[in-house]
Write a protein that holds these residues in place. Structure first.
Motif, PDB file in Angstrom:
ATOM      1  N   UNK A   1       0.845  -1.206   0.000  1.00  0.00           N
ATOM      2  CA  UNK A   1       0.000   0.000   0.000  1.00  0.00           C
ATOM      3  C   UNK A   1       0.872   1.245   0.000  1.00  0.00           C
ATOM      4  N   UNK A   2       1.913   1.250   0.835  1.00  0.00           N
ATOM      5  CA  UNK A   2       2.839   2.383   0.883  1.00  0.00           C
ATOM      6  C   UNK A   2       3.589   2.531  -0.440  1.00  0.00           C
ATOM      7  N   UNK A   3       3.996   1.384  -1.028  1.00  0.00           N
ATOM      8  CA  UNK A   3       4.701   1.397  -2.309  1.00  0.00           C
ATOM      9  C   UNK A   3       3.818   1.993  -3.402  1.00  0.00           C
ATOM     10  N   UNK A   4       2.546   1.669  -3.390  1.00  0.00           N
ATOM     11  CA  UNK A   4       1.602   2.222  -4.363  1.00  0.00           C
ATOM     12  C   UNK A   4       1.576   3.749  -4.289  1.00  0.00           C
ATOM     13  N   UNK A   5       1.454   4.278  -3.070  1.00  0.00           N
ATOM     14  CA  UNK A   5       1.404   5.726  -2.900  1.00  0.00           C
ATOM     15  C   UNK A   5       2.738   6.387  -3.251  1.00  0.00           C
ATOM     16  N   UNK A   6       3.830   5.778  -2.798  1.00  0.00           N
ATOM     17  CA  UNK A   6       5.160   6.353  -3.052  1.00  0.00           C
ATOM     18  C   UNK A   6       5.506   6.330  -4.533  1.00  0.00           C
ATOM     19  N   UNK A   7       5.104   5.257  -5.220  1.00  0.00           N
ATOM     20  CA  UNK A   7       5.414   5.133  -6.646  1.00  0.00           C
ATOM     21  C   UNK A   7       4.737   6.239  -7.446  1.00  0.00           C
ATOM     22  N   UNK A   8       3.553   6.655  -7.028  1.00  0.00           N
ATOM     23  CA  UNK A   8       2.865   7.750  -7.715  1.00  0.00           C
ATOM     24  C   UNK A   8       3.714   9.019  -7.653  1.00  0.00           C
ATOM     25  N   UNK A   9       4.189   9.347  -6.455  1.00  0.00           N
ATOM     26  CA  UNK A   9       4.978  10.561  -6.265  1.00  0.00           C
ATOM     27  C   UNK A   9       6.322  10.464  -6.980  1.00  0.00           C
ATOM     28  N   UNK A  10       7.019   9.334  -6.786  1.00  0.00           N
ATOM     29  CA  UNK A  10       8.342   9.173  -7.391  1.00  0.00           C
ATOM     30  C   UNK A  10       8.271   9.168  -8.912  1.00  0.00           C
ATOM     31  N   UNK A  11       7.273   8.462  -9.462  1.00  0.00           N
ATOM     32  CA  UNK A  11       7.173   8.382 -10.915  1.00  0.00           C
ATOM     33  C   UNK A  11       6.815   9.735 -11.520  1.00  0.00           C
ATOM     34  N   UNK A  12       6.030  10.534 -10.803  1.00  0.00           N
ATOM     35  CA  UNK A  12       5.715  11.878 -11.298  1.00  0.00           C
ATOM     36  C   UNK A  12       6.979  12.710 -11.435  1.00  0.00           C
ATOM     37  N   UNK A  13       7.896  12.543 -10.483  1.00  0.00           N
ATOM     38  CA  UNK A  13       9.167  13.262 -10.563  1.00  0.00           C
ATOM     39  C   UNK A  13       9.977  12.779 -11.760  1.00  0.00           C
ATOM     40  N   UNK A  14      10.030  11.458 -11.947  1.00  0.00           N
ATOM     41  CA  UNK A  14      10.772  10.906 -13.085  1.00  0.00           C
ATOM     42  C   UNK A  14      10.114  11.281 -14.419  1.00  0.00           C
ATOM     43  N   UNK A  15       8.794  11.356 -14.435  1.00  0.00           N
ATOM     44  CA  UNK A  15       8.097  11.778 -15.656  1.00  0.00           C
ATOM     45  C   UNK A  15       8.486  13.209 -16.014  1.00  0.00           C
ATOM     46  N   UNK A  16       8.544  14.073 -14.998  1.00  0.00           N
ATOM     47  CA  UNK A  16       8.930  15.470 -15.251  1.00  0.00           C
ATOM     48  C   UNK A  16      10.360  15.583 -15.761  1.00  0.00           C
ATOM     49  N   UNK A  17      11.192  14.578 -15.437  1.00  0.00           N
ATOM     50  CA  UNK A  17      12.582  14.566 -15.890  1.00  0.00           C
ATOM     51  C   UNK A  17      12.741  13.829 -17.225  1.00  0.00           C
ATOM     52  N   UNK A  18      11.637  13.306 -17.761  1.00  0.00           N
ATOM     53  CA  UNK A  18      11.678  12.597 -19.036  1.00  0.00           C
ATOM     54  C   UNK A  18      12.273  11.206 -18.946  1.00  0.00           C
ATOM     55  N   UNK A  19      12.110  10.539 -17.796  1.00  0.00           N
ATOM     56  CA  UNK A  19      12.758   9.246 -17.556  1.00  0.00           C
ATOM     57  C   UNK A  19      11.849   8.034 -17.745  1.00  0.00           C
ATOM     58  N   UNK A  20      10.689   8.205 -18.381  1.00  0.00           N
ATOM     59  CA  UNK A  20       9.781   7.073 -18.576  1.00  0.00           C
ATOM     60  C   UNK A  20       9.654   6.770 -20.069  1.00  0.00           C
ATOM     61  N   UNK A  21       9.948   5.527 -20.447  1.00  0.00           N
ATOM     62  CA  UNK A  21       9.719   5.069 -21.813  1.00  0.00           C
ATOM     63  C   UNK A  21       8.287   4.532 -21.866  1.00  0.00           C
ATOM     64  N   UNK A  22       7.385   5.300 -22.436  1.00  0.00           N
ATOM     65  CA  UNK A  22       5.968   4.977 -22.359  1.00  0.00           C
ATOM     66  C   UNK A  22       5.613   3.697 -23.102  1.00  0.00           C
ATOM     67  N   UNK A  23       6.283   3.429 -24.226  1.00  0.00           N
ATOM     68  CA  UNK A  23       6.007   2.204 -24.971  1.00  0.00           C
ATOM     69  C   UNK A  23       6.327   0.981 -24.128  1.00  0.00           C
ATOM     70  N   UNK A  24       7.504   0.986 -23.495  1.00  0.00           N
ATOM     71  CA  UNK A  24       7.903  -0.135 -22.644  1.00  0.00           C
ATOM     72  C   UNK A  24       7.022  -0.222 -21.402  1.00  0.00           C
ATOM     73  N   UNK A  25       6.673   0.947 -20.864  1.00  0.00           N
ATOM     74  CA  UNK A  25       5.865   0.977 -19.639  1.00  0.00           C
ATOM     75  C   UNK A  25       4.514   0.316 -19.853  1.00  0.00           C
TER      76      UNK A  25
END
Length: 273
Positions: free
Chosen positions: A201-225
């Motif tokens: 449950x904590x990982x779910x919430x934390x992943x939202x925040x962390x991934x938003x930061x990585x998204x803003x940095x351009x670190x997510x490959x959407x096709x692979x994701x």
């Protein structure tokens, strides 16, 4: 072939992540790095992209397993939200630190961390709750057999530990359950099933925040994701179901060896660059 590999990675990561409370990133990140650097299947994989994509996947892994654990009533929502007060900011800081790491540095540090996680998994089964005087928040859990467990923690200590876990998660793209679950069991006297469920449950919430930061940095490959998501979603449900039914000692033993082998390989590749 590329989509098949990604779906399989997601399935394995989701299953193991939910089963043991790790979150799945400990599988996704090295798998993406391996196929991205040693094969022609996945292109454009850097440590930052591997971590950012992994954290995005963990949103779905965490949500899927949490929904399953909710049916078994093993999620401690109050504790999960308190821990999130530390893991959320920690994840943001870790994501920003991650962008400074080169491939060789990341491989060495992540390899060492995987070996450390393997060590934690080795001793986790032998860890016994410490008879500490609990102050602060007190919680009670009654399992399906009618057995009651009393556990508790001081909010400051819980938030502080969760910040460290979130920081490591933001750097390496892992859920942090490998550290948080043993701490919850040993220091705070959480029943194991409650610790794993609350960790997801904590990982779910934390992943939202962390991934938003990585998204803003351009670190997510959407096709692979999006190729990883279906396998991770199904795997998380499978892992959570298995966790509620049996003790997974054999699978954990295999995972320990796998983590050591992968960790040593990452360190070797990092030093060889």
């Amino acid at each position: 072939m590329e989509w098949f590999v990604l779906i399989l990675i997601g399935l394995v990561a989701g299953t193991l992540g939910a089963l043991i409370g790790l979150g799945g990133g400990i599988i996704v990140v090295p798998a993406l790095l391996f196929f991205g650097t040693n094969t022609s299947l996945l292109q454009g994989i850097t440590p930052q992209v591997a971590v950012g994509t992994s954290l995005f996947i963990m949103i779905f892994t965490g949500l899927s397993s949490t929904l399953t654990y909710m049916k078994h009533k093993t999620v401690d929502y109050k504790s999960g939200l308190i821990f999130f007060m530390g893991s959320g900011p920690g994840g943001i800081v870790g994501a920003w630190v991650n962008k400074a790491l080169q491939m060789d540095e990341f491989q060495i540090y992540f390899g060492l961390f995987m070996i450390f996680v393997s060590f934690i998994l080795i001793i986790r089964g032998r860890l016994k709750p410490l008879k500490l005087k609990q102050s602060g928040i007190q919680r009670t859990f009654t399992d399906a057999k009618g057995d009651s467990y009393v556990y508790g923690y001081h909010p400051v200590l819980g938030i502080g530990m969760a910040f460290v876990v979130g920081f490591i998660s933001g750097i390496f793209g892992i859920g942090g359950g490998s550290l948080m679950v043993p701490a919850m069991i040993v220091l705070f006297l959480f029943p194991p099933h409650v610790a794993v469920a609350t960790s997801m449950f904590m990982i779910f919430l934390s992943a939202i925040v962390s991934s938003m930061t990585h998204i803003s940095l351009g670190n997510v490959n959407w096709l692979y994701a999006f190729a990883l998501v279906p396998g991770a979603w199904v795997g998380a449900k499978v892992g959570a179901f298995i966790n509620s039914k049996l003790q997974s000692q054999t699978l954990v033993a295999i995972l320990r060896v796998l983590l050591i082998v992968i960790g040593l390989q990452l360190i070797y590749e990092g030093l060889a660059v």
